[in-house]
Write an enzyme that holds these catalytic residues in place. Structure first.
Site, PDB file in Angstrom:
ATOM      1  N   THR A 205       0.994  -1.223   0.097  1.00 37.88           N
ATOM      2  CA  THR A 205       0.069  -0.041   0.098  1.00 37.88           C
ATOM      3  C   THR A 205       0.856   1.278   0.035  1.00 37.88           C
ATOM      4  O   THR A 205       2.049   1.068   0.553  1.00 37.88           O
ATOM      5  CB  THR A 205      -0.837  -0.082   1.326  1.00 37.88           C
ATOM      6  N   ARG A 233     -14.735  -6.575  -0.427  1.00 37.42           N
ATOM      7  CA  ARG A 233     -14.103  -6.038   0.777  1.00 37.42           C
ATOM      8  C   ARG A 233     -13.611  -4.818   0.825  1.00 37.42           C
ATOM      9  O   ARG A 233     -13.078  -4.318  -0.122  1.00 37.42           O
ATOM     10  CB  ARG A 233     -13.089  -7.209   1.415  1.00 37.42           C
ATOM     11  N   GLY A 235     -11.014  -1.991   2.795  1.00 40.03           N
ATOM     12  CA  GLY A 235     -10.211  -1.951   3.918  1.00 40.03           C
ATOM     13  C   GLY A 235     -10.206  -0.525   4.693  1.00 40.03           C
ATOM     14  O   GLY A 235     -11.069   0.159   4.496  1.00 40.03           O
ATOM     15  N   ASP A 236      -9.165  -0.476   5.184  1.00 36.78           N
ATOM     16  CA  ASP A 236      -9.107   0.933   6.265  1.00 36.78           C
ATOM     17  C   ASP A 236      -8.682   2.365   5.262  1.00 36.78           C
ATOM     18  O   ASP A 236      -8.937   3.353   5.765  1.00 36.78           O
ATOM     19  CB  ASP A 236      -7.999   0.605   7.162  1.00 36.78           C
ATOM     20  N   THR A 256      -0.899   1.754   7.007  1.00 35.25           N
ATOM     21  CA  THR A 256      -0.614   0.714   6.039  1.00 35.25           C
ATOM     22  C   THR A 256      -0.727  -0.845   6.901  1.00 35.25           C
ATOM     23  O   THR A 256      -0.119  -0.795   8.124  1.00 35.25           O
ATOM     24  CB  THR A 256       0.475   0.779   5.183  1.00 35.25           C
ATOM     25  N   GLY A 257      -1.248  -1.599   6.654  1.00 38.06           N
ATOM     26  CA  GLY A 257      -1.570  -2.958   7.448  1.00 38.06           C
ATOM     27  C   GLY A 257      -2.677  -3.732   7.351  1.00 38.06           C
ATOM     28  O   GLY A 257      -3.387  -3.209   6.101  1.00 38.06           O
ATOM     29  N   LYS A 258      -2.885  -4.411   8.459  1.00 33.61           N
ATOM     30  CA  LYS A 258      -4.121  -4.974   8.184  1.00 33.61           C
ATOM     31  C   LYS A 258      -5.432  -4.397   8.572  1.00 33.61           C
ATOM     32  O   LYS A 258      -5.643  -3.922   9.476  1.00 33.61           O
ATOM     33  CB  LYS A 258      -3.925  -6.483   9.301  1.00 33.61           C
ATOM     34  N   GLY A 259      -5.938  -3.850   7.194  1.00 35.22           N
ATOM     35  CA  GLY A 259      -6.905  -2.956   7.349  1.00 35.22           C
ATOM     36  C   GLY A 259      -8.008  -3.305   8.133  1.00 35.22           C
ATOM     37  O   GLY A 259      -8.494  -2.059   8.891  1.00 35.22           O
TER      38      GLY A 259
HETATM   39  N1  ASP Z   1      -4.176  -1.711   4.874  1.00 35.11           N
HETATM   40  C1  ASP Z   1      -4.482  -2.297   3.559  1.00 35.11           C
HETATM   41  C2  ASP Z   1      -6.016  -2.788   3.393  1.00 35.11           C
HETATM   42  O1  ASP Z   1      -6.098  -3.585   4.453  1.00 35.11           O
HETATM   43  C3  ASP Z   1      -3.563  -3.000   2.853  1.00 35.11           C
HETATM   44  C4  ASP Z   1      -2.003  -2.731   3.457  1.00 35.11           C
HETATM   45  O2  ASP Z   1      -1.717  -1.650   3.668  1.00 35.11           O
HETATM   46  O3  ASP Z   1      -1.118  -3.472   3.177  1.00 35.11           O
HETATM   47  O4  ASP Z   1      -6.346  -2.754   2.544  1.00 35.11           O
END
Ligand code: ASP
Length: 337
Positions: A205, A233, A235-236, A256-259
């Site tokens: 991301t 889906r 995300g965040d 960035t990460g697990k949305g």
């Molecule tokens: N945050 C992003 C999402 O969950 C993915 C990512 O940042 O790697 O869509």
């Protein structure tokens, strides 16, 4: 007023003035000198996650190169006095076009074998925001997000309605094949083989936050989401206050990460609110959220405050990132070293 009453009043006034929140908006709370302000500052990210240290040298060089180019673009524009909103869009567009990152070209695959893109942008001066989700043909989602902000009455457009808005705005369109990269296809195949429901390999991301010479903050984030995510889906990233947020009174944040974790914990606005209501510095607030609220391995944020202090905090083994400011600082990095 009696002498006793007036001394109580004086004591109260003193108590109130001593308890001034450090992040008071400009013009208020002149009791303490403010830290010297950088004339401009920028931070960028290209995703957080498990980034193997043994990636081939050539690939590593491509990542560093892309990060340096993105950061240079931002530095030049800010030096010349461009507004932060324009700069974060420009930098994110560049990273959307770079196939290394999971945004625009290079976006990950959904479980249906498609690409669905999310993006958001926010103006810290006005707290105007624009967000898009589930895009399938827009080459640069961040630009459409900005158009939602400037050319519609709304903040957030999704799916078919967002695509129709893209047609009306005349933004550049591409086929789904445009987003294809072998690397993301292979990652999807591995995820399918493991029969993993979601997550794991989706890093890449992109995001940018900036403070401009006029003192305005802005944030922008763009993503293909998580590898093998369910189609549909969200995300965040496009959720204002979760993956993207900007307010001149506090900070600009891109995550960035697990949305799902960033949505549940409203991460970006939590950092801003800790500054506003608890008097924490940007660094304290970002660390408290990433290290104290989220789970290890969830991801990270980049941020900048109105003094031009930048933070790049993550709880994953790596985060593609960079920061530059008017003092001459210019640095990019991937791992914790
Ligand atoms: N945050 C992003 C999402 O969950 C993915 C990512 O940042 O790697 O869509």
């Amino acid at each position: 007023m009696t002498a006793a009453r007036s001394s109580i009043l004086v004591a109260l006034l003193l108590a109130v003035s001593c308890a001034r929140p450090p992040a008071a908006p400009e013009g208020e709370g002149a009791e303490e000198p403010e830290p010297a302000r950088q004339e401009w500052a920028i931070a960028i990210h290209g995703g957080a996650g498990v980034i193997p240290k043994d990636i081939p040298e050539e690939e590593k060089a491509q990542y560093f190169d892309a990060l340096r180019q993105a950061l240079s673009l931002g530095r030049e524009a800010l030096e010349q006095g461009a507004p932060s909103l324009e700069v974060v869009e420009k930098v994110v567009r560049f990273m959307e076009d770079a196939p290394q990152f999971n945004a625009g070209k290079g976006a990950v695959f959904t479980n249906a074998g498609t690409h669905e893109l999310d993006a958001a942008i926010m103006d810290g001066r006005t707290r105007a925001a624009g967000a898009v989700s589930g895009l399938t043909t827009v080459k640069n989602p961040i630009t459409l997000a900005r158009l939602v902000m400037t050319d519609s009455r709304h903040v957030f457009l999704v799916g078919a309605g967002a695509e129709q808005f893209a047609t009306e705005m005349g933004v550049e369109r591409v086929d789904q094949e445009y987003f294809f990269t072998q690397k993301r296809y292979d990652a999807w195949q591995r995820a399918l083989a493991r029969e993993r429901g979601e997550g794991g390999e989706g890093h890449g991301t992109v995001g940018a936050v900036a403070l401009d010479r006029a003192g305005n903050l802005a944030a922008a984030t763009s993503t293909g989401g998580l590898t093998n995510k369910r189609f549909g889906r969200v995300g965040d990233v496009p959720v204002i206050g979760a993956g993207t947020y900007a307010d001149n009174a506090t900070c600009a944040i891109s995550a960035t990460g697990k949305g799902e974790q960033f949505i549940r914990n409203t991460v970006a606005v939590d950092v801003a609110h800790r500054m506003a209501y608890a008097g924490q510095s940007l660094e304290e607030a970002a660390r408290a959220v990433i290290e104290g609220v989220l789970e290890p391995g969830d991801g990270g944020v980049i941020g900048v405050d109105r003094w031009g202090t930048t933070v790049l905090v993550f709880n994953t083994p790596g985060m593609f990132r960079g920061a530059a400011d008017a003092s001459g600082r210019f640095a990019v990095a991937i791992w914790e070293d």
